[in-house]
Design a protein around this motif. Structure first.
Motif, PDB file in Angstrom:
ATOM      1  N   ILE A   1       0.296  -3.870 -10.950  1.00  0.00           N
ATOM      2  CA  ILE A   1       1.179  -2.771  -9.814  1.00  0.00           C
ATOM      3  C   ILE A   1       2.324  -3.977  -9.437  1.00  0.00           C
ATOM      4  CG2 ILE A   1       1.712  -0.673  -8.470  1.00  0.00           C
ATOM      5  CD1 ILE A   1      -0.759   1.152  -9.445  1.00  0.00           C
ATOM      6  N   VAL A   2       3.467  -3.701  -9.177  1.00  0.00           N
ATOM      7  CA  VAL A   2       4.610  -4.615  -8.275  1.00  0.00           C
ATOM      8  C   VAL A   2       4.727  -3.353  -7.753  1.00  0.00           C
ATOM      9  CG1 VAL A   2       6.557  -5.647  -8.496  1.00  0.00           C
ATOM     10  CG2 VAL A   2       4.890  -5.859 -10.083  1.00  0.00           C
ATOM     11  N   ALA A   3       4.837  -3.536  -6.590  1.00  0.00           N
ATOM     12  CA  ALA A   3       5.031  -2.436  -4.956  1.00  0.00           C
ATOM     13  C   ALA A   3       5.577  -3.184  -4.009  1.00  0.00           C
ATOM     14  CB  ALA A   3       4.198  -1.926  -4.552  1.00  0.00           C
ATOM     15  N   ASP A   4       6.432  -2.421  -3.463  1.00  0.00           N
ATOM     16  CA  ASP A   4       6.916  -2.360  -2.217  1.00  0.00           C
ATOM     17  C   ASP A   4       7.232  -1.724  -1.303  1.00  0.00           C
ATOM     18  OD1 ASP A   4       8.927  -1.108  -2.331  1.00  0.00           O
ATOM     19  OD2 ASP A   4      10.388  -2.479  -3.394  1.00  0.00           O
ATOM     20  N   GLY A   5       8.028  -1.082   0.126  1.00  0.00           N
ATOM     21  CA  GLY A   5       7.260  -0.571   0.933  1.00  0.00           C
ATOM     22  C   GLY A   5       8.189   0.811   0.195  1.00  0.00           C
ATOM     23  N   PHE A   6       8.905   1.275  -0.937  1.00  0.00           N
ATOM     24  CA  PHE A   6       9.763   2.403  -1.187  1.00  0.00           C
ATOM     25  C   PHE A   6       9.184   2.298  -2.272  1.00  0.00           C
ATOM     26  CE2 PHE A   6      12.891  -0.237   1.596  1.00  0.00           C
ATOM     27  CZ  PHE A   6      12.471  -0.029   1.765  1.00  0.00           C
ATOM     28  N   GLY A   7       8.063   2.035  -3.264  1.00  0.00           N
ATOM     29  CA  GLY A   7       7.011   2.565  -4.310  1.00  0.00           C
ATOM     30  C   GLY A   7       6.980   1.090  -5.265  1.00  0.00           C
ATOM     31  N   GLY A   8       6.476   1.534  -6.304  1.00  0.00           N
ATOM     32  CA  GLY A   8       5.682   0.891  -7.017  1.00  0.00           C
ATOM     33  C   GLY A   8       5.955   1.336  -8.745  1.00  0.00           C
ATOM     34  N   ALA A   9       6.024   0.103  -9.601  1.00  0.00           N
ATOM     35  CA  ALA A   9       6.121   0.277 -11.273  1.00  0.00           C
ATOM     36  C   ALA A   9       4.649   0.012 -12.018  1.00  0.00           C
ATOM     37  CB  ALA A   9       6.843   0.083 -12.228  1.00  0.00           C
ATOM     38  N   VAL A  10       4.195   0.649 -12.315  1.00  0.00           N
ATOM     39  CA  VAL A  10       2.684   0.176 -13.281  1.00  0.00           C
ATOM     40  C   VAL A  10       3.018  -0.642 -14.644  1.00  0.00           C
ATOM     41  CG1 VAL A  10       0.458   0.880 -14.576  1.00  0.00           C
ATOM     42  CG2 VAL A  10       1.123   2.054 -12.655  1.00  0.00           C
ATOM     43  N   LEU A  11       3.358  -2.163 -14.013  1.00  0.00           N
ATOM     44  CA  LEU A  11       3.303  -3.344 -15.599  1.00  0.00           C
ATOM     45  C   LEU A  11       2.131  -3.244 -16.615  1.00  0.00           C
ATOM     46  CD1 LEU A  11       5.025  -5.712 -12.845  1.00  0.00           C
ATOM     47  CD2 LEU A  11       6.100  -4.036 -14.179  1.00  0.00           C
TER      48      LEU A  11
ATOM     49  N   CYS B   1       0.849  -0.734  -0.214  1.00  0.00           N
ATOM     50  CA  CYS B   1       0.149   0.257   0.151  1.00  0.00           C
ATOM     51  C   CYS B   1       1.074   1.138  -0.003  1.00  0.00           C
ATOM     52  CB  CYS B   1      -0.518  -0.208   1.133  1.00  0.00           C
ATOM     53  SG  CYS B   1      -2.289  -1.113   1.084  1.00  0.00           S
ATOM     54  N   ARG B   2       2.180   1.384   0.749  1.00  0.00           N
ATOM     55  CA  ARG B   2       2.874   2.608   1.301  1.00  0.00           C
ATOM     56  C   ARG B   2       3.210   2.778  -0.076  1.00  0.00           C
ATOM     57  NH1 ARG B   2       6.508   0.325   4.423  1.00  0.00           N
ATOM     58  NH2 ARG B   2       4.699   0.879   6.007  1.00  0.00           N
ATOM     59  N   GLY B   3       3.643   1.855  -0.971  1.00  0.00           N
ATOM     60  CA  GLY B   3       4.569   2.154  -2.322  1.00  0.00           C
ATOM     61  C   GLY B   3       3.840   2.245  -3.253  1.00  0.00           C
ATOM     62  N   VAL B   4       2.325   1.751  -3.413  1.00  0.00           N
ATOM     63  CA  VAL B   4       0.900   2.085  -4.648  1.00  0.00           C
ATOM     64  C   VAL B   4       1.391   4.041  -4.081  1.00  0.00           C
ATOM     65  CG1 VAL B   4      -1.015   2.211  -4.954  1.00  0.00           C
ATOM     66  CG2 VAL B   4       0.029  -0.640  -4.828  1.00  0.00           C
ATOM     67  N   LEU B   5       0.804   4.337  -2.716  1.00  0.00           N
ATOM     68  CA  LEU B   5       0.517   5.610  -2.656  1.00  0.00           C
ATOM     69  C   LEU B   5       1.410   6.635  -3.334  1.00  0.00           C
ATOM     70  CD1 LEU B   5      -1.146   5.089   1.147  1.00  0.00           C
ATOM     71  CD2 LEU B   5      -2.620   5.523  -1.280  1.00  0.00           C
ATOM     72  N   ARG B   6       2.945   5.863  -3.107  1.00  0.00           N
ATOM     73  CA  ARG B   6       3.354   7.095  -3.442  1.00  0.00           C
ATOM     74  C   ARG B   6       3.991   6.989  -4.697  1.00  0.00           C
ATOM     75  NH1 ARG B   6       8.777   5.517   1.099  1.00  0.00           N
ATOM     76  NH2 ARG B   6       8.142   6.280   2.788  1.00  0.00           N
ATOM     77  N   LEU B   7       3.703   5.661  -5.480  1.00  0.00           N
ATOM     78  CA  LEU B   7       3.264   5.347  -6.566  1.00  0.00           C
ATOM     79  C   LEU B   7       2.376   7.041  -7.508  1.00  0.00           C
ATOM     80  CD1 LEU B   7       4.593   4.543  -9.785  1.00  0.00           C
ATOM     81  CD2 LEU B   7       2.813   3.104  -9.091  1.00  0.00           C
ATOM     82  N   PHE B   8       1.225   6.599  -6.941  1.00  0.00           N
ATOM     83  CA  PHE B   8       0.476   7.709  -7.519  1.00  0.00           C
ATOM     84  C   PHE B   8       0.718   8.928  -7.100  1.00  0.00           C
ATOM     85  CE2 PHE B   8      -3.498   4.365  -6.927  1.00  0.00           C
ATOM     86  CZ  PHE B   8      -2.974   4.030  -7.758  1.00  0.00           C
ATOM     87  N   ALA B   9       1.170   9.243  -6.087  1.00  0.00           N
ATOM     88  CA  ALA B   9       1.468  10.604  -5.375  1.00  0.00           C
ATOM     89  C   ALA B   9       3.001  10.875  -6.668  1.00  0.00           C
ATOM     90  CB  ALA B   9       2.290  10.841  -4.342  1.00  0.00           C
ATOM     91  N   ASP B  10       4.050  10.148  -7.806  1.00  0.00           N
ATOM     92  CA  ASP B  10       4.878  10.915  -8.204  1.00  0.00           C
ATOM     93  C   ASP B  10       3.106  11.297  -9.796  1.00  0.00           C
ATOM     94  OD1 ASP B  10       6.531  10.466  -7.029  1.00  0.00           O
ATOM     95  OD2 ASP B  10       7.786   7.970  -7.216  1.00  0.00           O
ATOM     96  N   LEU B  11       2.885  10.089  -9.795  1.00  0.00           N
ATOM     97  CA  LEU B  11       1.934  10.522 -10.983  1.00  0.00           C
ATOM     98  C   LEU B  11       1.265  11.275 -10.793  1.00  0.00           C
ATOM     99  CD1 LEU B  11       1.315   6.456 -12.150  1.00  0.00           C
ATOM    100  CD2 LEU B  11       2.779   8.129 -12.709  1.00  0.00           C
ATOM    101  N   ASN B  12       0.692  12.277  -9.569  1.00  0.00           N
ATOM    102  CA  ASN B  12      -0.723  13.125  -9.123  1.00  0.00           C
ATOM    103  C   ASN B  12      -1.768  13.307  -8.590  1.00  0.00           C
ATOM    104  OD1 ASN B  12      -0.949  15.279  -9.042  1.00  0.00           O
ATOM    105  ND2 ASN B  12      -1.123  16.290 -11.189  1.00  0.00           N
ATOM    106  N   PHE B  13      -1.839  10.933  -9.239  1.00  0.00           N
ATOM    107  CA  PHE B  13      -2.941  10.755  -8.079  1.00  0.00           C
ATOM    108  C   PHE B  13      -3.480  11.344  -6.528  1.00  0.00           C
ATOM    109  CE2 PHE B  13      -3.465   9.502 -12.163  1.00  0.00           C
ATOM    110  CZ  PHE B  13      -4.512   8.609 -12.609  1.00  0.00           C
ATOM    111  N   ALA B  14      -4.210  10.966  -5.965  1.00  0.00           N
ATOM    112  CA  ALA B  14      -4.279  11.445  -4.701  1.00  0.00           C
ATOM    113  C   ALA B  14      -5.069  10.183  -4.018  1.00  0.00           C
ATOM    114  CB  ALA B  14      -5.195  12.767  -4.189  1.00  0.00           C
ATOM    115  N   GLY B  15      -4.412   9.426  -3.150  1.00  0.00           N
ATOM    116  CA  GLY B  15      -5.243   8.237  -2.719  1.00  0.00           C
ATOM    117  C   GLY B  15      -5.188   8.306  -1.435  1.00  0.00           C
TER     118      GLY B  15
END
Length: 152
Positions: free
Chosen positions: A99-109, A14-28
Motif C-alpha cells: 500500500i502506498v499512502a500519505d496523510g490523505f489516503g492510500g492505494a493498494v498497489l 497510518c492515517r492514509g491507510v485507515l482512510r483507504l480501509f474505511a473506503d474499502l469497508n474495513f474497520a482498523g
C-alpha cells in the motif's frame, strides 16, 4: 521543511491507510498487540471477518532494520507493508501486499498472498480487536472522575 509532504511520517501513512480501509469497508485500529507480544502498526477487520495486518515503513532504514514482519503472518489472512510515495517499492517482498499512502489516503498497489486463519485464531483476533476498539472508544467518551463523590 518545504519537502515534508514528499516524505510523510509514519502517522501520516497510518492515517492514509485507515482512510483507504474505511473506503474499502474495513474497520482498523493502530498499535494492536498480538498474542505473541508483537505490536501491529495497523490491524483491520473486513466485512466478511477477514483479518488484515499492515506494517508501516516510513523510510528505507526503518524497513532494513526491522526483520520481525514474518511474526505477524500467523495472525492475519492478509499482510501488507504501507510506505510513502517515494519509497523504493522493489524492496518490499513479493509475497506481501503493498500500500502506498500519505496523510490523505492510500492505494493498494499489490495484494498479498492470502493465508486463511484457523477458526480459533480468527475468533481470538476478532475478540482482541473488538476489546481494543471498545476500550479506546470508552476512553474517548467516558468522563474522567477525579472526585468519587461527584458520582453520588
Amino acid at each position: 521543511m518545504a519537502d515534508d509532504h514528499l516524505n510523510p511520517c509514519a502517522s501520516d501513512i497510518c492515517r492514509g491507510v485507515l482512510r483507504l480501509f474505511a473506503d474499502l469497508n474495513f474497520a482498523g485500529v493502530t498499535e494492536m498487540t498480538l498474542a505473541n507480544g508483537r505490536r501491529a502498526d495497523i490491524a483491520a477487520v473486513g466485512p466478511k471477518g477477514e483479518i488484515t495486518i499492515v506494517e508501516v515503513k516510513s523510510s528505507v532504514a526503518d524497513f532494513r532494520s526491522d526483520g520481525k514482519w514474518p511474526d505477524y503472518r500467523p495472525f492475519c489472512d492478509r499482510f501488507y507493508f504501507a510506505v510513502s510515495h517515494g519509497f523504493p517499492k522493489e524492496l518490499i517482498p513479493d509475497e506481501t501486499g503493498l500500500i502506498v499512502a500519505d496523510g490523505f489516503g492510500g492505494a493498494v498497489l499489490r495484494n498479498p498472498d492470502i493465508t486463511p486463519l484457523a477458526a480459533a485464531r480468527r475468533k481470538a483476533m476478532t475478540l482482541r480487536f473488538a476489546r481494543l476498539a471498545a476500550s479506546r472508544l470508552t476512553l474517548g467518551v467516558e468522563p474522567v472522575v477525579t472526585d468519587p463523590l461527584a458520582l453520588s
